[in-house]
Motif scaffolding. Structure first.
Motif, short mmCIF file in Angstrom:
data_model
loop_
_atom_site.label_atom_id
_atom_site.label_comp_id
_atom_site.label_asym_id
_atom_site.label_seq_id
_atom_site.Cartn_x
_atom_site.Cartn_y
_atom_site.Cartn_z
N VAL A 55 0.79 -1.00 0.16
CA VAL A 55 0.01 -0.10 0.05
C VAL A 55 0.86 1.21 0.05
CG1 VAL A 55 -1.63 1.31 1.40
CG2 VAL A 55 -1.83 -1.00 0.99
N ARG A 56 2.03 1.26 0.80
CA ARG A 56 2.85 2.32 0.84
C ARG A 56 3.52 2.60 -0.35
NH1 ARG A 56 5.32 4.49 6.30
NH2 ARG A 56 3.18 4.58 7.62
N GLU A 82 4.42 5.81 -5.53
CA GLU A 82 4.23 6.38 -7.10
C GLU A 82 3.39 7.16 -7.22
OE1 GLU A 82 6.18 4.91 -9.43
OE2 GLU A 82 7.21 3.80 -7.68
N LEU A 83 2.37 7.32 -6.48
CA LEU A 83 1.28 8.53 -6.67
C LEU A 83 1.78 9.62 -6.20
CD1 LEU A 83 -1.84 6.64 -5.50
CD2 LEU A 83 -1.54 7.47 -7.72
N CYS A 84 2.71 9.67 -5.21
CA CYS A 84 3.46 10.98 -4.59
C CYS A 84 4.53 11.39 -5.51
CB CYS A 84 4.02 10.62 -3.29
SG CYS A 84 3.06 10.56 -1.98
N ILE A 93 9.29 13.39 1.56
CA ILE A 93 9.78 11.96 1.65
C ILE A 93 8.79 11.17 1.22
CG2 ILE A 93 9.35 11.85 4.04
CD1 ILE A 93 11.66 10.14 4.33
N LEU A 94 9.17 9.87 0.75
CA LEU A 94 8.03 9.06 -0.20
C LEU A 94 7.40 8.24 1.21
CD1 LEU A 94 9.84 7.48 -3.06
CD2 LEU A 94 8.06 9.27 -2.85
N PRO A 95 6.10 7.71 1.11
CA PRO A 95 5.56 7.28 2.32
C PRO A 95 6.13 6.07 2.73
CG PRO A 95 3.92 7.82 0.51
CD PRO A 95 5.34 8.15 -0.02
N SER A 96 6.95 5.16 1.89
CA SER A 96 7.62 4.02 2.29
C SER A 96 8.76 4.17 3.16
CB SER A 96 7.77 3.00 1.05
OG SER A 96 8.72 3.77 0.30
#
Length: 92
Positions: free
Chosen positions: A47-48, A53-55, A71-74
Motif C-alpha cells: 500500500v505504501r 508512485e502516486l506521490c 519524503i516517500l511514504p515507504s
C-alpha cells in the motif's frame, strides 16, 4: 506485487482521496484494511509502495502531524497521512 494488485491498491487510494476532498487526509492503513481485512498489516508495504508512485507523480502528498513531508511514504517510520496532491484529478 502483481500489476493487478498494484492497480487495485491505486484505485482504492484514489477512491479515498476523492471521498475526502482536497483538504482532508486519510491513513494508508484504511486502504489496506478495506482491501485486505484478514491480513491488512502484511499488505502495508504494498500500500505504501503504491502511494510512493502516486506521490512521485504529484497525485498524493504525504504528511505527518499536519506538516507536509518531502519524503516517500515507504521511507517514513510510523504514522502518516495522505491527501490529494497538485496533480490529482478525479479521473487520474
Amino acid at each position: 506485487m502483481t500489476n493487478s494488485e498494484f492497480d487495485t491498491i491505486e484505485s482504492k487510494h484514489k477512491e479515498f482521496a476523492i471521498a475526502r476532498g482536497s483538504d482532508k487526509t486519510y491513513c494508508p492503513s484504511e486502504v489496506a484494511r478495506q482491501l485486505f481485512p484478514e491480513n491488512w498489516r502484511d499488505k502495508m508495504d504494498a500500500v505504501r509502495a503504491v502511494a510512493d508512485e502516486l506521490c512521485k507523480d504529484g497525485k498524493l502528498i504525504v504528511s505527518r502531524f499536519g506538516k507536509d513531508l518531502d519524503i516517500l511514504p515507504s521511507k517514513v517510520k510510523g504514522h502518516i497521512r495522505l491527501r490529494r496532491g497538485p496533480n490529482f484529478k478525479d479521473d487520474s
